[in-house]
Structure formats: structure tokens, C-alpha cells
Design a protein around this motif. Structure first.
Motif, short mmCIF file in Angstrom:
data_model
loop_
_atom_site.label_atom_id
_atom_site.label_comp_id
_atom_site.label_asym_id
_atom_site.label_seq_id
_atom_site.Cartn_x
_atom_site.Cartn_y
_atom_site.Cartn_z
N THR A 1 50.73 41.66 33.52
CA THR A 1 49.64 40.90 32.90
C THR A 1 49.40 39.61 33.67
O THR A 1 48.24 39.26 33.95
N GLN A 2 50.45 38.91 34.03
CA GLN A 2 50.30 37.68 34.83
C GLN A 2 49.67 37.99 36.19
O GLN A 2 48.82 37.25 36.67
N ALA B 1 47.68 40.50 36.90
CA ALA B 1 46.27 40.84 36.69
C ALA B 1 45.42 39.59 36.51
O ALA B 1 44.31 39.50 37.04
N GLU B 2 45.95 38.62 35.78
CA GLU B 2 45.21 37.36 35.59
C GLU B 2 45.08 36.62 36.92
O GLU B 2 44.00 36.10 37.24
N MET B 3 46.15 36.57 37.69
CA MET B 3 46.11 35.90 38.99
C MET B 3 45.14 36.61 39.93
O MET B 3 44.39 35.97 40.67
N ALA C 1 42.50 38.40 39.03
CA ALA C 1 41.14 38.15 38.57
C ALA C 1 40.64 36.79 39.03
O ALA C 1 39.51 36.65 39.52
N ILE C 2 41.47 35.78 38.90
CA ILE C 2 41.08 34.44 39.35
C ILE C 2 40.91 34.43 40.87
O ILE C 2 39.94 33.87 41.39
N THR D 1 45.74 44.48 30.92
CA THR D 1 44.59 43.60 30.99
C THR D 1 43.66 43.78 29.80
O THR D 1 43.14 42.81 29.25
N ARG E 1 38.65 36.12 24.25
CA ARG E 1 39.80 35.24 23.98
C ARG E 1 40.85 35.95 23.20
O ARG E 1 40.74 36.89 22.57
#
Length: 177
Positions: free
Chosen positions: A43-44, A46-48, A50-51, A134, A177
Motif C-alpha cells: 500500500t505504501q 502504491a501511494e509512492m 502514484a505520487i 490500492t 478519502r
């Protein structure tokens, strides 16, 4: 100092094995940082990712810097960046003349054509690996709508991809959110 060496070595392997640029390297970075050294979870990552995809520049170096910073601060970011860039730099400087001399060789042409499908498969496998963390099962609709609207905006309405990315980020911030 051990973290910095791990960051250098982990991203050095990405730099050596990540043929095809960023897209071919993403799955390697994910395997090393999530499964190999356990610097983060899916998850971390995927967030990284995406950014990083929303920002300009090569994705492998952005991920190396971000992961290196998270794991080892400024020196970690530098270690990871040097690790991911060094193999390409050495190979580009050392092999450019050789490839230039043999660019019409059918074996070289076949090699390059043979690697492209592998990069596509790696991207599909990465996407399939990241989707569950995600997008939870009950929240697929809005991301799917954002994707379809973005695709239509870029392909049919000829809206700049930059504006579509910014609009997608705003929509995601408001509704996911």
C-alpha cells in the motif's frame, strides 16, 4: 551505514536489471523494497508510485530518492540515487559506440523487439499486485470512472494530460478519502 549500503545495492540491482527504463524497473523496485528489504508494504509503495507518476521525470529515480529518503534520510536518498543511476551511466558511456556500430545487426534488432513484451507483462503483473491494496473491493467505481473520464479527456477531447492528472488528483482527494 548499513542502511545506505542496502539502499545502494538494492537500487544498483534495479539499475542493472531494469531494462526498458522506468516501466520495466517499477516491478523490480517493488520487489526489492517490499519483498526483499521490507522497507515498506504494498500500500505504501502504491501511494509512492502514484505520487511519483504525477511528478515529472524518470520514475525509477523518483522512487529511489523517495524510498532512500524514507529509509535513510538525505544520505539514503543519495545512496539509492547513485545506485540506480550508476549502472546506466557506465553502460551508456561504455557501450554506446558498440551499439552504434551494430545498430543494423538483425540479432540486436531482435533482442530489442524481444524485450518489449516482457516489459508489458511486468507492468501488468505489477498492476494486478497493487490493485487489492490500492482500491478496496467496495471502492472500485470512482477510480474506474476517473480512469475512463481521463482517457476520454485525453484521447477524444484532446485535453492536456497535465490538466487531466491535476483534475484526477483533485477528484481523488475529494472523493477517495
Amino acid at each position: 551505514m548499513g542502511k545506505w549500503v542496502q539502499l545502494f545495492w538494492g537500487f544498483f540491482k534495479v539499475g542493472i536489471l531494469g531494462y526498458g527504463g522506468g516501466p520495466g524497473s517499477i516491478s523490480l523496485i517493488q520487489a526489492i523494497s517490499v519483498n526483499g528489504y521490507h522497507w515498506m508494504d504494498n500500500t505504501q509503495f502504491a501511494e509512492m508510485l502514484a505520487i511519483g507518476n504525477a511528478l515529472p521525470g524518470p520514475i525509477a529515480t523518483k522512487l529511489a530518492a523517495a524510498i532512500g529518503w524514507q529509509v535513510g534520510g538525505v544520505m539514503g536518498a543519495l545512496s539509492a540515487l547513485i545506485g540506480v543511476v550508476l549502472p546506466s551511466l557506465v553502460l551508456m558511456l561504455g557501450l554506446y559506440q558498440v551499439l552504434l556500430a551494430h545498430k543494423s545487426n538483425p540479432y540486436v534488432i531482435g533482442l530489442i523487439r524481444g524485450v518489449k513484451p516482457i516489459v508489458i507483462v511486468l507492468l501488468v503483473l505489477l498492476i494486478l499486485d497493487l490493485i487489492p491494496g490500492t482500491f478496496p473491493a467496495h471502492r472500485y467505481v470512482i477510480p474506474l470512472v476517473i480512469f475512463i473520464l481521463g482517457l476520454v479527456a485525453i484521447k477524444e477531447l484532446k485535453i492536456s494530460p497535465v490538466l487531466v492528472i491535476i483534475g484526477s488528483m483533485i477528484t481523488g482527494a475529494l472523493f477517495l478519502r
